[in-house]
Write an enzyme that holds these catalytic residues in place. Structure first.
Site, PDB file in Angstrom:
ATOM      1  N   LYS A 115       0.827  -1.215   0.000  1.00 31.74           N
ATOM      2  CA  LYS A 115       0.000   0.000   0.000  1.00 31.74           C
ATOM      3  C   LYS A 115       0.856   1.258   0.000  1.00 31.74           C
ATOM      4  O   LYS A 115       0.509   2.250  -0.631  1.00 31.74           O
ATOM      5  CB  LYS A 115      -0.965  -0.004   1.187  1.00 31.74           C
ATOM      6  CG  LYS A 115      -2.052  -1.047   1.025  1.00 31.74           C
ATOM      7  CD  LYS A 115      -3.259  -0.788   1.881  1.00 31.74           C
ATOM      8  CE  LYS A 115      -4.337  -1.814   1.585  1.00 31.74           C
ATOM      9  NZ  LYS A 115      -5.442  -1.794   2.507  1.00 31.74           N
ATOM     10  N   LYS A 196      -4.248 -11.578  -6.446  1.00 37.41           N
ATOM     11  CA  LYS A 196      -5.367 -11.793  -5.529  1.00 37.41           C
ATOM     12  C   LYS A 196      -6.574 -10.949  -5.955  1.00 37.41           C
ATOM     13  O   LYS A 196      -6.393  -9.807  -6.381  1.00 37.41           O
ATOM     14  CB  LYS A 196      -4.883 -11.351  -4.147  1.00 37.41           C
ATOM     15  CG  LYS A 196      -5.806 -11.597  -3.014  1.00 37.41           C
ATOM     16  CD  LYS A 196      -5.210 -11.056  -1.726  1.00 37.41           C
ATOM     17  CE  LYS A 196      -5.281  -9.537  -1.666  1.00 37.41           C
ATOM     18  NZ  LYS A 196      -4.861  -8.952  -0.403  1.00 37.41           N
ATOM     19  N   LYS A 199     -10.486  -5.361  -3.885  1.00 36.87           N
ATOM     20  CA  LYS A 199     -11.384  -4.242  -4.196  1.00 36.87           C
ATOM     21  C   LYS A 199     -10.679  -3.166  -5.029  1.00 36.87           C
ATOM     22  O   LYS A 199     -11.319  -2.421  -5.750  1.00 36.87           O
ATOM     23  CB  LYS A 199     -11.869  -3.594  -2.893  1.00 36.87           C
ATOM     24  CG  LYS A 199     -12.852  -4.449  -2.125  1.00 36.87           C
ATOM     25  CD  LYS A 199     -13.136  -3.854  -0.740  1.00 36.87           C
ATOM     26  CE  LYS A 199     -13.801  -4.866   0.170  1.00 36.87           C
ATOM     27  NZ  LYS A 199     -13.809  -4.459   1.583  1.00 36.87           N
TER      28      LYS A 199
END
Ligand code: TYM
Length: 329
Positions: A115, A196, A199
């Site tokens: 992130k 993966k 969202k």
């Protein structure tokens, strides 16, 4: 003998996808219904503040996740369902855990690395200290078990380390929690099957409340591999293997049985059946969710009463912690 305690949470950041469901929520419901555990399920709203949001959107996302929980089968009569931010002990114990966690341990976390790499300009400190808050969520309730997807295992390991560290230094206080994984702990993106399902890449997600038309369109576009055999081979046939696993998890049919069933058939026949299966499987969910979202009152009542119950347990634990570390007068 009292039942072992089980806890888990999901961040309110939008619609749930089938990875959230097969890795976590489906299992929450089954574990709850097994009657073997004392269950806590919460909405991890404090965690979700580490990503950009607007207040109106956040409020909506919290109630939407509450509707997802109930529509999927979580039951406030069987489980304590609550909102993390309503239980102030979570943030309080997280601070204490931050003082026991080294910077190196936090910087090594895969989620933080990924992130912070993506959001170079806007990396907030919460993104780094996130696992200490997650440890607090779990350890406050003496949870022995935590059902999660594979991507949360590293965070759970830190919770275990913190429990051991604290117990060693201040005396036995916390239970070391163990993960519970499903048979699909890592559902892959349907457009990038080596990545993966997440969202952050909506086009690769099947959302639980996608309409049958959307499901059909997405699955027919799902990336498959060269060749035509419907066979599990994650290294060479990542796309079809991921779809096979989704099929198997939802239908309960074992993969070898599915391979047999589809021998001699082509990808498009398999995809058509899978789209039908997914659309049917979530049809009751879609209806219930819509119904629940017509009035917020019921969802708010569930969260308020669950949060009051959770607070009692969590406050007791923080008192004990404060006493152990010498900050109680
Ligand atoms: P979150 O909100 O990202 O995801 C919720 C749950 O869904 C699982 N999951 C997946 N499982 C399989 N395949 C996928 N592609 C996939 N994507 C997501 C996640 O592993 C998770 O179980 N940090 C947590 C929330 C949290 C929590 C906790 C969980 C906060 N405190 C305490 C357990 C205990 C998170 O961000 O999950």
């Amino acid at each position: 003998m009292s039942k072992p305690i089980l806890i888990s949470g999901i961040q309110p950041t939008g619609r749930l996808h089938i990875g959230n469901y097969l890795g976590a929520l489906k299992n929450f419901v089954e574990l709850q219904n097994s009657g073997k555990y004392k269950c806590y399920f919460f909405i991890a709203d404090l965690h979700s503040l580490t990503e950009s949001f607007s207040p109106a959107e956040k409020h909506k996302q919290i109630l939407e996740l509450a509707a997802d929980y109930i529509a999927a089968g979580l039951n406030p009569k069987k489980s304590t369902i609550f909102l993390q931010s309503q239980v102030s002990a979570h943030a309080e114990l997280a601070w204490i855990f931050e003082t026991l966690t080294s910077l190196g341990e936090l910087k090594r976390m895969t989620q933080f690395k990924e992130k912070s790499e993506k959001e170079k300009e806007r990396v907030n400190a919460g993104l780094l200290t996130y696992p200490a808050l997650m440890a607090s969520d779990i350890l406050l309730y003496d949870a022995a078990f935590v059902p999660v997807g594979e991507d949360q295992l590293q965070h759970l390991e830190l919770a275990r380390t913190l429990a051991r560290k604290f117990n060693k230094r201040f005396g036995k206080t916390f239970v070391e929690p163990k993960p519970i994984l499903t048979e699909s702990p890592r559902v892959m993106s349907i457009t990038h099957p080596k990545k993966k399902m997440a969202k952050s890449e909506p086009s690769g997600c099947l959302f639980l409340d996608d309409s049958p038309q959307e499901i059909k369109a997405k699955i027919s576009r799902a990336v498959t591999d060269s060749g035509s055999e419907i066979k599990l081979d994650p290294a060479k046939k990542a796309g079809i293997s991921n779809l096979l696993r989704i099929y198997s998890s939802l239908s309960g049919e074992r993969i070898p049985m599915l391979e047999k069933k589809y021998t001699g058939k082509n990808y498009s026949e398999f995809k058509r059946d899978l789209a039908e299966l997914v659309a049917d499987y979530f049809s009751v969910f879609r209806k219930k969710k819509k119904q629940l979202q017509t009035t917020h009152y019921q969802l708010q009542t569930i969260l308020k009463s669950g949060s009051a119950k959770a607070s009692q347990i969590a406050e007791k634990k923080t008192h004990e912690v404060k006493k152990k570390i010498g900050i109680e007068i």
